[in-house]
Scaffold this motif. Structure first.
Motif, PDB file in Angstrom:
ATOM      1  N   GLY A   1      -8.782   6.123   1.445  1.00 58.47           N
ATOM      2  CA  GLY A   1      -8.032   4.888   1.532  1.00 58.47           C
ATOM      3  C   GLY A   1      -6.942   4.711   0.505  1.00 58.47           C
ATOM      4  O   GLY A   1      -6.320   3.641   0.441  1.00 58.47           O
ATOM      5  N   LYS A   2      -6.675   5.731  -0.284  1.00 56.17           N
ATOM      6  CA  LYS A   2      -5.647   5.614  -1.312  1.00 56.17           C
ATOM      7  C   LYS A   2      -4.246   5.657  -0.714  1.00 56.17           C
ATOM      8  O   LYS A   2      -3.305   5.064  -1.253  1.00 56.17           O
ATOM      9  N   VAL A   3      -4.105   6.379   0.398  1.00 59.53           N
ATOM     10  CA  VAL A   3      -2.814   6.527   1.077  1.00 59.53           C
ATOM     11  C   VAL A   3      -3.013   6.274   2.566  1.00 59.53           C
ATOM     12  O   VAL A   3      -4.037   6.668   3.131  1.00 59.53           O
ATOM     13  N   VAL A   4      -2.033   5.621   3.190  1.00 56.99           N
ATOM     14  CA  VAL A   4      -2.026   5.433   4.649  1.00 56.99           C
ATOM     15  C   VAL A   4      -0.997   6.385   5.242  1.00 56.99           C
ATOM     16  O   VAL A   4       0.167   6.390   4.812  1.00 56.99           O
ATOM     17  N   ALA A   5      -1.417   7.202   6.193  1.00 56.82           N
ATOM     18  CA  ALA A   5      -0.511   8.160   6.843  1.00 56.82           C
ATOM     19  C   ALA A   5      -0.152   7.654   8.235  1.00 56.82           C
ATOM     20  O   ALA A   5      -1.011   7.186   8.980  1.00 56.82           O
ATOM     21  N   CYS A   6       1.126   7.761   8.587  1.00 52.54           N
ATOM     22  CA  CYS A   6       1.612   7.366   9.912  1.00 52.54           C
ATOM     23  C   CYS A   6       2.354   8.534  10.537  1.00 52.54           C
ATOM     24  O   CYS A   6       3.223   9.137   9.885  1.00 52.54           O
TER      25      CYS A   6
ATOM     26  N   SER B   1      14.124  21.586  19.448  1.00 52.10           N
ATOM     27  CA  SER B   1      12.965  22.483  19.434  1.00 52.10           C
ATOM     28  C   SER B   1      11.746  21.732  18.931  1.00 52.10           C
ATOM     29  O   SER B   1      11.864  20.681  18.293  1.00 52.10           O
ATOM     30  N   ARG B   2      10.581  22.256  19.222  1.00 52.33           N
ATOM     31  CA  ARG B   2       9.328  21.663  18.771  1.00 52.33           C
ATOM     32  C   ARG B   2       8.301  22.762  18.519  1.00 52.33           C
ATOM     33  O   ARG B   2       8.294  23.797  19.196  1.00 52.33           O
ATOM     34  N   SER B   3       7.429  22.494  17.561  1.00 53.78           N
ATOM     35  CA  SER B   3       6.200  23.267  17.431  1.00 53.78           C
ATOM     36  C   SER B   3       5.138  22.556  18.254  1.00 53.78           C
ATOM     37  O   SER B   3       5.071  21.317  18.241  1.00 53.78           O
ATOM     38  N   PHE B   4       4.327  23.288  18.963  1.00 48.34           N
ATOM     39  CA  PHE B   4       3.343  22.692  19.856  1.00 48.34           C
ATOM     40  C   PHE B   4       2.034  22.433  19.112  1.00 48.34           C
ATOM     41  O   PHE B   4       1.656  23.195  18.217  1.00 48.34           O
TER      42      PHE B   4
ATOM     43  N   ARG C   1       1.287  16.772  18.212  1.00 46.99           N
ATOM     44  CA  ARG C   1       0.177  16.156  17.510  1.00 46.99           C
ATOM     45  C   ARG C   1       0.676  14.925  16.757  1.00 46.99           C
ATOM     46  O   ARG C   1       1.550  15.007  15.889  1.00 46.99           O
ATOM     47  N   ARG C   2       0.125  13.768  17.092  1.00 47.78           N
ATOM     48  CA  ARG C   2       0.463  12.514  16.410  1.00 47.78           C
ATOM     49  C   ARG C   2      -0.816  11.692  16.284  1.00 47.78           C
ATOM     50  O   ARG C   2      -1.006  10.670  16.934  1.00 47.78           O
ATOM     51  N   ASP C   3      -1.707  12.177  15.439  1.00 48.02           N
ATOM     52  CA  ASP C   3      -3.025  11.575  15.301  1.00 48.02           C
ATOM     53  C   ASP C   3      -2.995  10.207  14.624  1.00 48.02           C
ATOM     54  O   ASP C   3      -3.988   9.478  14.669  1.00 48.02           O
ATOM     55  N   HIS C   4      -1.881   9.863  13.980  1.00 45.78           N
ATOM     56  CA  HIS C   4      -1.803   8.605  13.229  1.00 45.78           C
ATOM     57  C   HIS C   4      -0.615   7.769  13.706  1.00 45.78           C
ATOM     58  O   HIS C   4       0.022   7.086  12.905  1.00 45.78           O
TER      59      HIS C   4
ATOM     60  N   ARG D   1       0.832  -1.201   0.000  1.00 45.07           N
ATOM     61  CA  ARG D   1       0.000   0.000   0.000  1.00 45.07           C
ATOM     62  C   ARG D   1       0.868   1.252   0.000  1.00 45.07           C
ATOM     63  O   ARG D   1       2.034   1.226   0.410  1.00 45.07           O
ATOM     64  N   ALA D   2       0.297   2.345  -0.466  1.00 44.17           N
ATOM     65  CA  ALA D   2       0.994   3.631  -0.436  1.00 44.17           C
ATOM     66  C   ALA D   2       0.999   4.153   0.994  1.00 44.17           C
ATOM     67  O   ALA D   2      -0.060   4.403   1.569  1.00 44.17           O
ATOM     68  N   VAL D   3       2.184   4.284   1.584  1.00 38.25           N
ATOM     69  CA  VAL D   3       2.331   4.704   2.975  1.00 38.25           C
ATOM     70  C   VAL D   3       3.253   5.912   3.050  1.00 38.25           C
ATOM     71  O   VAL D   3       4.301   5.946   2.389  1.00 38.25           O
ATOM     72  N   VAL D   4       2.880   6.892   3.859  1.00 39.92           N
ATOM     73  CA  VAL D   4       3.750   8.037   4.115  1.00 39.92           C
ATOM     74  C   VAL D   4       3.913   8.188   5.620  1.00 39.92           C
ATOM     75  O   VAL D   4       3.005   7.880   6.393  1.00 39.92           O
ATOM     76  N   VAL D   5       5.087   8.646   6.033  1.00 32.41           N
ATOM     77  CA  VAL D   5       5.358   8.971   7.432  1.00 32.41           C
ATOM     78  C   VAL D   5       5.493  10.481   7.537  1.00 32.41           C
ATOM     79  O   VAL D   5       6.144  11.113   6.689  1.00 32.41           O
ATOM     80  N   LEU D   6       4.882  11.051   8.570  1.00 34.34           N
ATOM     81  CA  LEU D   6       4.796  12.496   8.708  1.00 34.34           C
ATOM     82  C   LEU D   6       5.793  13.034   9.729  1.00 34.34           C
ATOM     83  O   LEU D   6       6.247  12.304  10.619  1.00 34.34           O
TER      84      LEU D   6
END
Length: 422
Positions: free
Chosen positions: A65-70, A247-250, A403-406, A25-30
């Motif tokens: 459902g074309k792409v799975v985001a993680c 550093s981080r963005s909140f 934020r890590r919704d996936h 499957r098409a998978v991307v990591v964010l």
């Protein structure tokens, strides 16, 4: 001969290792806060998804459902990286880790006729032990090893191992390698060369050395020699960093000073751990806390300040204490902070730190105890966690509040997330 072992689409492969339903499957990591794409499966690349693509542009593809985001799960990735590297380091000579998913090694003592058999067996062992697919490129130099590795990944016929062991193979590989894919040139150096008519690695090596030196200096000549088959990249560890930034963005904007102190304490703790891992110490500790430049309806504030330590330090207690002193100086009520960070500068070797002229025995004893405590924290804390922490730091993982919704479970580092087999 050098060999480069590189994990295929590493972040995606880590997700697939415990979620086989993602295969094919098409998978991307964010990135942090699910901002943009930082890793893609081959299927995602085939859809035209580029590195750095903002996630909001892919939401419809994810919804249908074309792409799975993680969401990025660096605790899982780091643990699987350590497992892969432990196998590599204990199997072949001349091991040198290059990045989280790459390592160089030599093939001394192995007959050339056995290269493919030995490396093929190593690939199968890593896949069986970790679930991570690996490709290996073998060549006379590290840069050519990178080229060979690219072909090992791209063409299934190589079965994960590509060997450049003749001049004919070298020239053929260079003719098929775009100049912006050459290690040491990349997308930054390619435009200048392409403007001069250099479009492939073969075009590059056919130019005279003087021509390369005039346009790219000593670094360019090293790459040119490596592509010619002459080793020119030293077998040495990377130079210690001159600065460290955490550093981080909140996920949500922060207005409460107490909450911001917790975040800055976490960032300072990470910086201190990195210093100790490199046997370094910091002279200067800086802090910034910024509002969102995209919220024009809110007041804007972008402060930064730093403090010089009396003596270079790397203990968590000292670095966190210094960072909080700076935060107290720059914090202003009435602003909504979206991003903050700690910057360590003027880094020196921890083995070369000199004592203060008027340092008391109490100060020496306090520093000794702080260093002992920091060493214990390093032994107990797993990557990405702060199980042992200061009272000014937050409990749980350093990624809390992002934020890590996936996000997938931490299959290998958390008892609550162990894989359930039915």
């Amino acid at each position: 001969m050098y060999a480069l072992a590189d994990c295929n689409n590493f972040f995606v492969s880590c997700e697939r290792a415990f979620q086989p339903q993602l295969e094919g499957r098409a998978v991307v990591v964010l990135s942090n806060n699910d901002g943009c794409v930082v890793a893609r499966s081959n299927e995602a690349k085939a859809l035209g998804i580029k590195m750095g693509t903002p996630f909001f542009q892919l939401r419809d593809m994810v919804a249908n459902g074309k792409v799975v985001a993680c969401s990025s799960n660096y605790t899982l990735y780091g643990d699987l990286s350590n497992r892969v590297m432990s196998i590599l380091s204990g199997t072949l000579p001349g091991y040198q880790k290059y990045s989280i998913d790459e390592a160089f090694f030599t093939l001394e003592g192995i007959k050339p006729a056995d290269y493919r058999t030995v490396c093929g067996g190593l690939i199968r062992r890593i896949r069986q032990s970790t679930g991570i697919p690996v490709s290996i490129g073998i060549a006379p130099t590290k840069t050519l090893g990178k080229v060979a590795n690219h072909f090992a990944k791209k063409y299934p016929g190589y079965r994960g191992v590509c060997i450049i062991d003749s001049d004919g193979k070298r020239l053929k590989a260079l003719s098929l390698t775009p100049i912006d894919e050459v290690w040491g040139i990349g997308w930054r150096g390619a435009p200048k060369l392409m403007a001069a008519g250099v479009h492939t690695a073969l075009d590059f090596v056919q130019r005279p050395e003087a021509w390369v030196r005039a346009r790219m200096g000593v670094t360019g000549v090293r790459t040119w020699k490596e592509l010619q088959g002459t080793p020119a990249v030293a077998d040495e560890l990377p130079a210690p960093r001159k600065s460290i930034c955490t550093s981080r963005s909140f996920a949500e904007m922060i207005t409460d000073k107490a909450e911001l102190r917790l975040r800055v304490s976490d960032f300072a703790g990470i910086c201190a751990q990195k210093l100790r891992s490199e046997r370094s110490a910091a002279v200067s500790v800086g802090v910034f806390a910024h509002t969102s430049p995209f919220r024009k309806d809110l007041p804007q504030y972008y402060p930064y300040a730093s403090v010089r330590l009396d003596k270079p330090q790397n203990s968590t207690q000292e670095i966190v204490h210094a960072a909080l002193r700076v935060l107290d100086e720059i914090f202003r009520e009435g602003y909504s902070y979206k991003r903050a960070g700690v910057i360590i500068e003027e880094i020196v070797s921890a083995d070369a730190v000199q004592g203060l002229l008027f340092e008391t025995e109490d100060q020496i004893e306090l520093e000794r105890r702080q260093n002992e405590i920091s060493a214990i924290m390093d032994r107990v804390n797993k990557p990405g966690s702060n199980l042992l922490r200061l009272a000014t730091q937050r409990p749980g993982h350093y990624a809390d509040g992002i934020r890590r919704d996936h996000c997938s479970p931490s299959f290998t580092t958390d008892w609550e997330d162990l894989l359930i087999v039915k």
